[in-house]
Scaffold this motif. Structure first.
Motif, PDB file in Angstrom:
ATOM      1  N   CYS A  65       0.845  -1.196   0.000  1.00 31.97           N
ATOM      2  CA  CYS A  65       0.000   0.000   0.000  1.00 31.97           C
ATOM      3  C   CYS A  65       0.881   1.248   0.000  1.00 31.97           C
ATOM      4  CB  CYS A  65      -0.935   0.021   1.220  1.00 31.97           C
ATOM      5  SG  CYS A  65      -0.083   0.009   2.806  1.00 31.97           S
ATOM      6  N   GLY A  66       0.250   2.377  -0.243  1.00 32.46           N
ATOM      7  CA  GLY A  66       0.982   3.633  -0.255  1.00 32.46           C
ATOM      8  C   GLY A  66       1.556   3.965   1.118  1.00 32.46           C
ATOM      9  N   THR A  67       0.834   3.596   2.158  1.00 28.78           N
ATOM     10  CA  THR A  67       1.321   3.861   3.510  1.00 28.78           C
ATOM     11  C   THR A  67       2.623   3.106   3.769  1.00 28.78           C
ATOM     12  OG1 THR A  67      -0.996   4.023   4.172  1.00 28.78           O
ATOM     13  CG2 THR A  67       0.638   3.920   5.939  1.00 28.78           C
ATOM     14  N   THR A 103      -3.807  17.192   4.725  1.00 24.92           N
ATOM     15  CA  THR A 103      -3.567  15.952   3.989  1.00 24.92           C
ATOM     16  C   THR A 103      -4.252  14.817   4.722  1.00 24.92           C
ATOM     17  OG1 THR A 103      -1.876  14.512   3.015  1.00 24.92           O
ATOM     18  CG2 THR A 103      -1.380  15.465   5.178  1.00 24.92           C
ATOM     19  N   ALA A 106      -2.326   9.284   6.496  1.00 24.31           N
ATOM     20  CA  ALA A 106      -1.316   8.309   6.075  1.00 24.31           C
ATOM     21  C   ALA A 106      -0.003   8.993   5.683  1.00 24.31           C
ATOM     22  CB  ALA A 106      -1.831   7.473   4.908  1.00 24.31           C
ATOM     23  N   THR A 107      -0.076  10.277   5.326  1.00 23.51           N
ATOM     24  CA  THR A 107       1.148  11.024   5.023  1.00 23.51           C
ATOM     25  C   THR A 107       2.034  11.117   6.267  1.00 23.51           C
ATOM     26  OG1 THR A 107      -0.170  12.433   3.549  1.00 23.51           O
ATOM     27  CG2 THR A 107       2.030  13.223   4.100  1.00 23.51           C
ATOM     28  N   ASP A 177       4.922  12.721  -0.917  1.00 26.09           N
ATOM     29  CA  ASP A 177       3.744  11.858  -0.927  1.00 26.09           C
ATOM     30  C   ASP A 177       2.890  12.203  -2.148  1.00 26.09           C
ATOM     31  OD1 ASP A 177       1.414  10.496  -0.587  1.00 26.09           O
ATOM     32  OD2 ASP A 177       0.968  11.252   1.429  1.00 26.09           O
ATOM     33  N   ALA A 179       0.698  10.143  -3.408  1.00 25.42           N
ATOM     34  CA  ALA A 179      -0.355   9.109  -3.386  1.00 25.42           C
ATOM     35  C   ALA A 179      -1.585   9.541  -4.168  1.00 25.42           C
ATOM     36  CB  ALA A 179      -0.740   8.779  -1.946  1.00 25.42           C
ATOM     37  N   GLU A 180      -1.947  10.824  -4.058  1.00 21.52           N
ATOM     38  CA  GLU A 180      -3.167  11.297  -4.715  1.00 21.52           C
ATOM     39  C   GLU A 180      -2.892  11.873  -6.106  1.00 21.52           C
ATOM     40  OE1 GLU A 180      -5.071  14.012  -1.980  1.00 21.52           O
ATOM     41  OE2 GLU A 180      -5.241  12.479  -0.419  1.00 21.52           O
ATOM     42  N   SER A 201       0.277   5.649  -4.462  1.00 17.70           N
ATOM     43  CA  SER A 201      -0.700   4.681  -3.935  1.00 17.70           C
ATOM     44  C   SER A 201      -1.612   4.164  -5.033  1.00 17.70           C
ATOM     45  CB  SER A 201      -1.546   5.348  -2.851  1.00 17.70           C
ATOM     46  OG  SER A 201      -2.720   4.589  -2.585  1.00 17.70           O
ATOM     47  N   ASN A 203      -4.538   2.590  -3.903  1.00 19.40           N
ATOM     48  CA  ASN A 203      -5.733   2.359  -3.097  1.00 19.40           C
ATOM     49  C   ASN A 203      -6.989   2.420  -3.973  1.00 19.40           C
ATOM     50  OD1 ASN A 203      -8.105   3.537  -1.543  1.00 19.40           O
ATOM     51  ND2 ASN A 203      -6.757   3.055   0.133  1.00 19.40           N
ATOM     52  N   LYS A 206      -8.129   5.761  -5.646  1.00 19.56           N
ATOM     53  CA  LYS A 206      -7.161   6.629  -6.331  1.00 19.56           C
ATOM     54  C   LYS A 206      -7.380   6.634  -7.853  1.00 19.56           C
ATOM     55  CE  LYS A 206      -4.683   7.892  -2.638  1.00 19.56           C
ATOM     56  NZ  LYS A 206      -5.257   7.318  -1.421  1.00 19.56           N
ATOM     57  N   GLY A 213      -2.384  -1.323  -2.845  1.00 21.42           N
ATOM     58  CA  GLY A 213      -1.043  -1.295  -3.418  1.00 21.42           C
ATOM     59  C   GLY A 213      -0.422   0.082  -3.365  1.00 21.42           C
TER      60      GLY A 213
HETATM   61  C1  LIG Z   1      -4.322   7.302  -0.057  1.00 20.63           C
HETATM   62  C2  LIG Z   1      -3.259   8.118   0.543  1.00 20.63           C
HETATM   63  C3  LIG Z   1      -2.155   7.544   1.192  1.00 20.63           C
HETATM   64  C4  LIG Z   1      -2.053   6.113   1.537  1.00 20.63           C
HETATM   65  O1  LIG Z   1      -2.163   5.207   0.540  1.00 20.63           O
HETATM   66  P1  LIG Z   1      -2.698   3.737   0.854  1.00 20.63           P
HETATM   67  O2  LIG Z   1      -2.377   3.001  -0.398  1.00 20.63           O
HETATM   68  O3  LIG Z   1      -4.161   3.855   1.115  1.00 20.63           O
HETATM   69  O4  LIG Z   1      -1.956   3.204   2.026  1.00 20.63           O
HETATM   70  C5  LIG Z   1      -1.139   8.378   1.630  1.00 20.63           C
HETATM   71  N1  LIG Z   1      -1.212   9.694   1.484  1.00 20.63           N
HETATM   72  C6  LIG Z   1      -2.258  10.295   0.893  1.00 20.63           C
HETATM   73  C7  LIG Z   1      -2.247  11.780   0.757  1.00 20.63           C
HETATM   74  C8  LIG Z   1      -3.321   9.528   0.428  1.00 20.63           C
HETATM   75  O5  LIG Z   1      -4.385  10.129  -0.102  1.00 20.63           O
END
Ligand SMILES: *Cc1c(COP(=O)(O)O)cnc(C)c1O
Length: 428
Positions: A65-67, A103, A106-107, A177, A179-180, A201, A203, A206, A213
């Motif tokens: 995952c992104g985390t 944010t 998870a960041t 980060d 992720a988004e 990410s 997720n 997304k 993932g």
């Molecule tokens: C979704 C998200 C994450 C985490 O990603 P995961 O794959 O859900 O663990 C981290 N940072 C931001 C800003 C996100 O939106």
């Protein structure tokens, strides 16, 4: 369609739901039929190659995952800065880290996993990301800080050059980060390659998804190897299970990688659909006292992951929020996020409040928060709702006046027109 309830569920307008195309199933089936049903296989190799190629970095390491990607990025940063602990007490133990405030948590959480202390940096109005002026202010207050964790909110790149210049001037590293913002560009380059350590990410909500993932992105082979090793329980090269460091079970599954592999060819199509949604809202709201989430068109092409709006100050009806509830007083010609979100829910459309800033979160309320005007110390136990500081900081203001609109790329023009009509009605 079996009953009324399902029919209703089918018509729901989602905030952002997965959009599958067909090849995802083909690659998952390939994994099944060849029995590569673990964290090794052709899908993983291929998505790592495809993502590195897309982003323009040398290495992409596929993770659960992104985390997880952010955690390993943050640990790498900590070890680079402060050295490694054989027993791994947390690579950031005892150290402050400057973090995005507006944010998803998870960041920030990986800073805590590594024993660090997040200090939140206020947001600017131009892109809704970390304010370089507030970051500069923070280095003036805490010159010893050596790490910045910065996110790109809702798929819109922040002021990357300015943030990098401030970090560089103070000898600090950056965890980016993205992720988004996968697929978004800044000055022609993809996000996810501007930090010293970068994460994306996949997720379920997304821009493209594997159902889950994430990936760690880097140009450093050494860092890529380290992350790959940590993600598989830090197994050493030996005939038996041999461990010299603390590891994690963070590697991506080859089945999940099959989904992402099937999604990759559609990234640009999803972005085009999301962009059309943002523009349709902008045009549909013409004449209302609202603005769309801002974009720095001169420097960036967002991926338009979520369309958001913010209500002009003088068009806000009174709205109060505590930690779990919100109440408002309707007023003629005015509205507020709670009224609009309620109205959307009434037509089975999913909106969402703006991500609540980290310095307002109970879990992080005791942490320091730096705006461009200066330091606001944490430890606000006597003021749990933060009432004394109402709308005196940018993140709080955007949270108060803004909201995320239904941004699903399968939403039809008619459905979006309905959402626009509902919003217009709120200001009647
Ligand atoms: C979704 C998200 C994450 C985490 O990603 P995961 O794959 O859900 O663990 C981290 N940072 C931001 C800003 C996100 O939106």
């Amino acid at each position: 369609m079996y009953n009324g309830r399902e029919e209703k569920a089918e018509k729901r307008i989602w905030l952002s739901s997965p959009t599958m195309h067909g090849d995802e199933l083909k690659y998952m089936t390939e994994a099944f039929e060849t029995n590569w049903m673990s964290t090794v296989g052709a899908n993983i190799n291929e998505v790592e190659r495809l993502v590195a190629e897309k982003v323009g970095c040398r290495y992409a390491v596929a993770l659960s995952c992104g985390t997880a990607a952010l955690h390993l990025a943050t640990r790498l940063a900590g070890e680079r800065l402060y050295g490694s602990h054989p027993a791994h007490m947390g690579s950031l133990a005892g150290h402050k880290v400057f973090c995005s405030d507006l944010t998803f948590d998870a960041t920030i959480n990986p800073v805590a996993y590594e024993g660090g202390e997040a200090v939140f940096i206020d947001t600017e109005y131009d892109t809704w990301n970390m304010d370089p002026a507030a970051l500069e202010k923070a280095f003036g207050i805490y010159p010893e800080v050596k790490l910045v964790v910065a996110a790109h909110l809702y798929g819109t790149p922040g002021k990357i050059d300015e943030l990098r210049a401030v970090a560089k001037a103070h000898g600090a590293l950056i965890v980016e980060d993205a992720a988004e913002s996968f697929g978004a560009t800044y000055k022609g380059q993809q996000t996810g390659r501007f930090g010293d350590f970068n994460a994306i990410s996949f997720n379920g909500n997304k821009i493209i998804t594997g159902s889950a993932g994430g990936m760690f992105l880097t140009d450093s082979q050494k860092d890529a190897d380290k992350v790959r090793k940590w993600s598989t329980q830090s197994r050493e090269n030996a005939p038996w299970y041999q461990h010299e460091e603390i590891g994690y079970n963070y590697r991506m599954s080859n089945v999940i990688a099959g989904v992402i592999r099937g999604q990759m060819p559609y990234l640009e199509e999803h972005i085009a659909q999301k962009k059309a949604i943002w523009e349709r809202y902008r045009d549909g709201f013409a004449g209302l006292p609202v603005h769309m989430n801002p974009i720095d068109f001169e420097n960036s092409c967002p991926n338009y992951w979520l369309s958001c709006m913010i209500i002009d100050e003088n068009a806000m009806c009174p709205m109060e929020r505590n930690d779990t509830e919100s109440v408002f007083t309707p007023q003629h010609g005015k509205s507020c996020p709670t009224e609009i979100l309620n109205a959307l829910a009434a037509v089975n459309a999913e909106g969402r409040p703006i991500w609540k800033p980290m310095h307002m979160q109970p879990v992080y309320r005791k942490h320091d928060f730096v705006t461009r005007d200066g330091l606001r110390r944490g430890n606000r136990e006597n003021d749990p709702a933060g009432k004394t500081e109402r709308i005196t900081d940018v993140g709080r203001d955007i949270f108060h006046r803004g909201l995320c609109l239904p941004s699903d790329n399968k939403m039809t023009a008619e459905e979006q027109d309905k959402v626009i009509a509902v919003v217009r009605d709120c200001f009647a």
